[in-house]
Design an enzyme around this catalytic site. Structure first.
Site, PDB file in Angstrom:
ATOM      1  N   GLY A  12     -28.007  88.840   6.593  1.00  0.00           N
ATOM      2  CA  GLY A  12     -27.625  88.485   5.224  1.00  0.00           C
ATOM      3  C   GLY A  12     -26.342  89.178   4.823  1.00  0.00           C
ATOM      4  O   GLY A  12     -26.134  89.536   3.668  1.00  0.00           O
ATOM      5  N   ALA A  14     -23.202  88.157   4.786  1.00  0.00           N
ATOM      6  CA  ALA A  14     -22.041  87.367   4.395  1.00  0.00           C
ATOM      7  C   ALA A  14     -21.697  87.470   2.920  1.00  0.00           C
ATOM      8  O   ALA A  14     -20.547  87.272   2.523  1.00  0.00           O
ATOM      9  CB  ALA A  14     -22.261  85.896   4.754  1.00  0.00           C
ATOM     10  N   ARG A  15     -22.691  87.768   2.095  1.00  0.00           N
ATOM     11  CA  ARG A  15     -22.469  87.783   0.652  1.00  0.00           C
ATOM     12  C   ARG A  15     -23.249  88.922   0.007  1.00  0.00           C
ATOM     13  O   ARG A  15     -24.106  89.540   0.617  1.00  0.00           O
ATOM     14  CB  ARG A  15     -22.918  86.446   0.039  1.00  0.00           C
ATOM     15  CG  ARG A  15     -22.113  85.257   0.490  1.00  0.00           C
ATOM     16  CD  ARG A  15     -22.598  83.972  -0.175  1.00  0.00           C
ATOM     17  NE  ARG A  15     -23.964  83.651   0.219  1.00  0.00           N
ATOM     18  CZ  ARG A  15     -24.673  82.652  -0.298  1.00  0.00           C
ATOM     19  NH1 ARG A  15     -24.163  81.903  -1.243  1.00  0.00           N
ATOM     20  NH2 ARG A  15     -25.897  82.405   0.121  1.00  0.00           N
ATOM     21  N   VAL A  63     -32.990  84.035  10.882  1.00  0.00           N
ATOM     22  CA  VAL A  63     -33.884  85.152  11.215  1.00  0.00           C
ATOM     23  C   VAL A  63     -35.312  84.697  11.482  1.00  0.00           C
ATOM     24  O   VAL A  63     -36.109  85.451  12.054  1.00  0.00           O
ATOM     25  CB  VAL A  63     -33.864  86.243  10.126  1.00  0.00           C
ATOM     26  CG1 VAL A  63     -32.483  86.882  10.018  1.00  0.00           C
ATOM     27  CG2 VAL A  63     -34.337  85.693   8.779  1.00  0.00           C
ATOM     28  N   ASN A  89     -31.459  92.900   5.770  1.00  0.00           N
ATOM     29  CA  ASN A  89     -31.069  92.632   4.386  1.00  0.00           C
ATOM     30  C   ASN A  89     -31.294  91.174   3.971  1.00  0.00           C
ATOM     31  O   ASN A  89     -31.375  90.874   2.785  1.00  0.00           O
ATOM     32  CB  ASN A  89     -29.588  92.990   4.218  1.00  0.00           C
ATOM     33  CG  ASN A  89     -29.058  92.676   2.842  1.00  0.00           C
ATOM     34  OD1 ASN A  89     -29.371  93.344   1.867  1.00  0.00           O
ATOM     35  ND2 ASN A  89     -28.252  91.625   2.753  1.00  0.00           N
ATOM     36  N   TYR A 154     -42.484  86.185  -3.112  1.00  0.00           N
ATOM     37  CA  TYR A 154     -41.460  87.218  -2.948  1.00  0.00           C
ATOM     38  C   TYR A 154     -42.086  88.619  -3.007  1.00  0.00           C
ATOM     39  O   TYR A 154     -41.793  89.481  -2.174  1.00  0.00           O
ATOM     40  CB  TYR A 154     -40.407  87.063  -4.041  1.00  0.00           C
ATOM     41  CG  TYR A 154     -39.202  87.962  -3.889  1.00  0.00           C
ATOM     42  CD1 TYR A 154     -38.229  87.691  -2.932  1.00  0.00           C
ATOM     43  CD2 TYR A 154     -39.018  89.073  -4.725  1.00  0.00           C
ATOM     44  CE1 TYR A 154     -37.115  88.514  -2.796  1.00  0.00           C
ATOM     45  CE2 TYR A 154     -37.912  89.890  -4.595  1.00  0.00           C
ATOM     46  CZ  TYR A 154     -36.962  89.600  -3.629  1.00  0.00           C
ATOM     47  OH  TYR A 154     -35.867  90.417  -3.498  1.00  0.00           O
ATOM     48  N   ALA A 155     -42.960  88.833  -3.989  1.00  0.00           N
ATOM     49  CA  ALA A 155     -43.613  90.139  -4.119  1.00  0.00           C
ATOM     50  C   ALA A 155     -44.452  90.457  -2.890  1.00  0.00           C
ATOM     51  O   ALA A 155     -44.473  91.601  -2.409  1.00  0.00           O
ATOM     52  CB  ALA A 155     -44.471  90.168  -5.380  1.00  0.00           C
ATOM     53  N   LYS A 158     -42.133  91.562  -0.056  1.00  0.00           N
ATOM     54  CA  LYS A 158     -41.515  92.868  -0.249  1.00  0.00           C
ATOM     55  C   LYS A 158     -42.526  93.999  -0.175  1.00  0.00           C
ATOM     56  O   LYS A 158     -42.195  95.117   0.240  1.00  0.00           O
ATOM     57  CB  LYS A 158     -40.736  92.886  -1.565  1.00  0.00           C
ATOM     58  CG  LYS A 158     -39.551  91.911  -1.589  1.00  0.00           C
ATOM     59  CD  LYS A 158     -38.623  92.105  -0.388  1.00  0.00           C
ATOM     60  CE  LYS A 158     -37.407  91.198  -0.431  1.00  0.00           C
ATOM     61  NZ  LYS A 158     -36.514  91.402   0.727  1.00  0.00           N
ATOM     62  N   ILE A 187     -30.200  93.637  -9.270  1.00  0.00           N
ATOM     63  CA  ILE A 187     -28.816  93.810  -8.836  1.00  0.00           C
ATOM     64  C   ILE A 187     -28.067  92.510  -9.101  1.00  0.00           C
ATOM     65  O   ILE A 187     -28.579  91.416  -8.816  1.00  0.00           O
ATOM     66  CB  ILE A 187     -28.738  94.158  -7.339  1.00  0.00           C
ATOM     67  CG1 ILE A 187     -29.697  95.310  -6.988  1.00  0.00           C
ATOM     68  CG2 ILE A 187     -27.311  94.489  -6.950  1.00  0.00           C
ATOM     69  CD1 ILE A 187     -29.397  96.630  -7.667  1.00  0.00           C
TER      70      ILE A 187
END
Length: 246
Positions: A12, A14-15, A63, A89, A154-155, A158, A187
């Site tokens: 990840g 690239a950005r 990935v 990342n 997502y949670a 993570k 972020i």
């Protein structure tokens, strides 16, 4: 030059946070390998890195595809002779309330954010074990610690990353490999651009430092954990969240 002559793979890269980390690592003396699904952004970031005189490579990588990951790892080893740092990342979101989340949304986020971390780590660990050294840094999130409305998938990923981080730290520590995780707060990146403004304002108001984070905040934390300054830090989750989790 805290990581001079180290070889770092950043997925990840690239950005956003990944790009900021790649540029910072290059300034600190590392040879940087970017793995990203976005070929156009990856080539652009590669050009920026090379314009600074850095030794760098870019691979279009998925990935979730073990063959794609292995190709990147093998080519990196072939070019530079070693792999010192892996930053897992890469990550995505596909938000929905539990009652509306589709199986496709669930599977896609699990595949990238959880299986992708497993795939990349499993590919580099034999090289690091042969070297007798290495650093693996995983991107978790404050959401993996306290959950979040509309982010079941997502949670879950993570939180899973935290579990893998601690397990690998125990397995690999005696092999000279340190494994830690970063848990960013909110972020300002392309990912948070999808978050409603009212939600971001709420998160900012709840953050003791009174601001949202920027990519360089996380990149600096990655740099510290990747460097020898963190040589006795293993199995930890470093919150980079302005105090949001307090």
């Amino acid at each position: 030059m805290r990581i001079k002559d180290k070889v770092a793979i950043i997925t990840g890269g690239a950005r956003g946070i990944g790009k900021e980390t790649a540029l910072l690592f290059a300034r600190e003396g590392a040879m940087v390998v970017i793995g990203d699904f976005d070929a156009a952004a990856g080539e652009q970031t590669l050009a920026e890195l090379k314009s600074t005189g850095a030794r760098a490579l870019f691979f279009k990588v998925d990935v979730t595809d073990r063959a794609s990951v292995q190709n990147m790892v093998d080519a990196t080893k072939g070019e530079f002779g070693r792999i010192d740092i892996l930053i897992n990342n890469a990550g995505i979101t596909a938000d929905a309330f539990l009652t509306k989340m589709t199986e496709e949304q669930w599977d896609k986020v699990i595949a990238v954010n959880l299986k992708g971390v497993f795939n990349c780590t499993q590919a580099v660990v034999p090289i690091m074990m042969e070297q007798g050294s290495g650093v693996i840094l995983n991107a978790s999130s404050v959401v993996g610690v306290y959950g979040n409305v509309g982010q079941t998938n997502y949670a879950a990923t993570k939180a899973g990353v935290i579990g893998m981080t601690k397990s690998w730290a125990k397995e690999l520590g005696k092999k000279g490999i340190r494994v830690n995780a970063i848990a960013p707060g909110f972020i300002i990146t392309d990912m948070t651009a999808k978050v409603p403004e009212k939600v971001l304002e709420l998160m900012q108001s709840r953050t003791p430092l009174g601001r949202l984070g920027v990519p360089k905040d996380v990149a600096a934390a990655y740099l510290f954990l990747a460097s020898d300054e963190a040589s006795y830090i293993n199995g930890q989750v470093l919150g980079v969240d302005g105090g949001l989790m307090i």
